[in-house]
Design an enzyme around this catalytic site. Structure first.
Site, mmCIF file in Angstrom:
data_model
loop_
_atom_site.group_PDB
_atom_site.id
_atom_site.type_symbol
_atom_site.label_atom_id
_atom_site.label_comp_id
_atom_site.label_asym_id
_atom_site.label_seq_id
_atom_site.Cartn_x
_atom_site.Cartn_y
_atom_site.Cartn_z
ATOM 1 N N ARG A 102 0.352 -12.304 14.273
ATOM 2 C CA ARG A 102 -0.772 -11.632 14.949
ATOM 3 C C ARG A 102 -1.381 -10.549 14.049
ATOM 4 O O ARG A 102 -2.601 -10.417 13.956
ATOM 5 C CB ARG A 102 -0.322 -11.026 16.270
ATOM 6 C CG ARG A 102 -1.496 -10.359 17.004
ATOM 7 C CD ARG A 102 -1.102 -9.695 18.304
ATOM 8 N NE ARG A 102 -0.729 -10.643 19.324
ATOM 9 C CZ ARG A 102 0.187 -10.396 20.272
ATOM 10 N NH1 ARG A 102 0.821 -9.238 20.293
ATOM 11 N NH2 ARG A 102 0.474 -11.293 21.172
ATOM 12 N N LYS A 115 0.826 -1.213 0.000
ATOM 13 C CA LYS A 115 0.000 0.000 0.000
ATOM 14 C C LYS A 115 0.862 1.266 0.000
ATOM 15 O O LYS A 115 0.584 2.210 -0.738
ATOM 16 C CB LYS A 115 -0.936 0.018 1.225
ATOM 17 C CG LYS A 115 -1.853 -1.211 1.310
ATOM 18 C CD LYS A 115 -2.830 -1.115 2.486
ATOM 19 C CE LYS A 115 -2.183 -1.210 3.845
ATOM 20 N NZ LYS A 115 -1.684 -2.553 4.202
ATOM 21 N N ARG A 136 -9.652 0.246 8.945
ATOM 22 C CA ARG A 136 -9.215 -1.105 9.260
ATOM 23 C C ARG A 136 -10.257 -1.879 10.052
ATOM 24 O O ARG A 136 -10.019 -3.035 10.410
ATOM 25 C CB ARG A 136 -7.953 -1.026 10.098
ATOM 26 C CG ARG A 136 -6.657 -1.378 9.371
ATOM 27 C CD ARG A 136 -5.522 -1.159 10.358
ATOM 28 N NE ARG A 136 -4.336 -1.878 10.066
ATOM 29 C CZ ARG A 136 -3.292 -1.380 9.408
ATOM 30 N NH1 ARG A 136 -3.335 -0.170 8.911
ATOM 31 N NH2 ARG A 136 -2.216 -2.102 9.263
ATOM 32 N N ARG A 162 11.352 -6.427 4.753
ATOM 33 C CA ARG A 162 11.243 -4.995 5.042
ATOM 34 C C ARG A 162 11.894 -4.661 6.380
ATOM 35 O O ARG A 162 12.464 -3.586 6.544
ATOM 36 C CB ARG A 162 9.760 -4.595 5.043
ATOM 37 C CG ARG A 162 9.534 -3.116 5.250
ATOM 38 C CD ARG A 162 8.103 -2.695 4.973
ATOM 39 N NE ARG A 162 7.184 -3.085 6.019
ATOM 40 C CZ ARG A 162 5.872 -2.869 5.987
ATOM 41 N NH1 ARG A 162 5.323 -2.300 4.934
ATOM 42 N NH2 ARG A 162 5.098 -3.240 6.974
ATOM 43 N N ARG A 176 11.538 -1.462 11.569
ATOM 44 C CA ARG A 176 10.256 -1.559 12.279
ATOM 45 C C ARG A 176 10.231 -2.813 13.135
ATOM 46 O O ARG A 176 10.346 -3.920 12.621
ATOM 47 C CB ARG A 176 9.100 -1.581 11.267
ATOM 48 C CG ARG A 176 8.679 -0.194 10.828
ATOM 49 C CD ARG A 176 7.592 -0.228 9.788
ATOM 50 N NE ARG A 176 6.378 -0.918 10.216
ATOM 51 C CZ ARG A 176 5.263 -0.935 9.510
ATOM 52 N NH1 ARG A 176 5.206 -0.315 8.354
ATOM 53 N NH2 ARG A 176 4.205 -1.576 9.951
HETATM 54 P P1 ADP Z 1 1.051 -2.523 7.854
HETATM 55 O O1 ADP Z 1 2.311 -2.584 7.090
HETATM 56 O O2 ADP Z 1 0.936 -3.595 8.879
HETATM 57 O O3 ADP Z 1 -0.163 -2.367 7.030
HETATM 58 P P2 ADP Z 1 0.835 0.186 8.957
HETATM 59 O O4 ADP Z 1 2.073 0.975 8.784
HETATM 60 O O5 ADP Z 1 -0.352 0.552 8.126
HETATM 61 O O6 ADP Z 1 1.224 -1.315 8.817
HETATM 62 O O7 ADP Z 1 0.369 0.224 10.507
HETATM 63 C C1 ADP Z 1 1.252 -0.146 11.533
HETATM 64 C C2 ADP Z 1 0.474 -0.283 12.839
HETATM 65 O O8 ADP Z 1 -0.175 0.966 13.157
HETATM 66 C C3 ADP Z 1 -0.663 -1.311 12.841
HETATM 67 O O9 ADP Z 1 -0.200 -2.612 13.106
HETATM 68 C C4 ADP Z 1 -1.539 -0.746 13.970
HETATM 69 O O10 ADP Z 1 -1.007 -1.043 15.247
HETATM 70 C C5 ADP Z 1 -1.435 0.747 13.775
HETATM 71 N N1 ADP Z 1 -2.504 1.242 12.858
HETATM 72 C C6 ADP Z 1 -2.313 1.778 11.630
HETATM 73 N N2 ADP Z 1 -3.495 2.098 11.068
HETATM 74 C C7 ADP Z 1 -4.455 1.765 11.963
HETATM 75 C C8 ADP Z 1 -5.868 1.827 11.971
HETATM 76 N N3 ADP Z 1 -6.551 2.312 10.929
HETATM 77 N N4 ADP Z 1 -6.524 1.391 13.084
HETATM 78 C C9 ADP Z 1 -5.869 0.916 14.117
HETATM 79 N N5 ADP Z 1 -4.527 0.798 14.181
HETATM 80 C C10 ADP Z 1 -3.813 1.225 13.117
#
Ligand code: ADP
Length: 190
Positions: free
Chosen positions: A145, A14, A89, A128, A134
């Site tokens: 998880r 994304k 989400r 990554r 990260r």
């Molecule tokens: P990923 O690569 O897992 O899609 P993101 O960078 O989008 O990761 O998000 C990293 C973390 O930030 C998620 O695992 C969550 O803890 C938090 N997070 C991001 N967006 C949301 C959301 N819309 N609702 C709740 N938590 C979020």
């Protein structure tokens, strides 16, 4: 306005594809993950709270995430449109987003869902971790998880947009350029 939900599991691409889309369509990129990570780095109260969820691969609670997202949208309310990346989400987030956009007399134009299978996602996330630093990417238990929370709480958001006839599935494997081309084609058909 052109408002895109770029959807998909962790590691679907994304972030990478958002960069291409904002450039071509002149949109504001709102990645809730990126915004949380900025807060984390700056140790703001929101960052300190979000860290307790993010580090262990859980979702930040809806109320917190929705408030943050709303503030960002309002800040850019005269934009040509938005790419929502990593948001919504949960179904509650999707409902809140619909209400917010309605209050601005606009709506989601399309949900583009990047489809990638689980084994490939795990490989990409571990890869990554090597470059991103990260912590949520480095540990296979946390990756597991995140994927399982995606399947349980996040995947249902697709049905939310399908019910509005806004869902387009995009194959998320192939070269980065091939995937970008598929996304452009879907958007240009609107
Ligand atoms: P990923 O690569 O897992 O899609 P993101 O960078 O989008 O990761 O998000 C990293 C973390 O930030 C998620 O695992 C969550 O803890 C938090 N997070 C991001 N967006 C949301 C959301 N819309 N609702 C709740 N938590 C979020």
């Amino acid at each position: 306005m052109l408002n895109i939900v770029l959807f998909g599991p962790p590691g679907a691409g994304k972030g990478t594809q958002s960069e291409r889309l904002i450039e071509k369509y002149d949109l504001i990129h709102l990645s809730t993950g990126d915004i949380f990570r900025t807060h984390l780095k700056e140790n703001t109260p929101l960052g300190i709270l979000a860290r307790t969820f993010m580090d262990v691969g859980k979702l930040v609670p809806d109320e917190v995430t929705i408030e943050m997202l709303k503030a960002e949208v309002v800040l850019h309310s005269n934009a040509k449109g938005f790419i929502f990346d990593g948001f919504p989400r949960t179904n509650a987030q999707a409902e809140a987003l619909d209400e917010l956009l309605q209050s601005l007399s606009t709506e989601i134009s399309i949900m583009l869902s990047l489809e990638v299978e689980e084994e490939e996602l795990k490989k990409r996330l571990l890869g990554r971790a090597e470059v991103s630093g990260r912590t949520d990417d480095a540990d296979p238990v946390i990756i597991e998880r995140r994927i399982s929370i995606y399947n349980k709480d996040t995947a249902p958001v697709k049905a939310f947009y399908q019910a509005q006839n806004k869902l387009t599935a995009i194959q998320g494997t192939g070269t980065i350029d091939e995937i970008t081309h598929r996304l452009f084609t879907a958007i240009d058909a609107l």
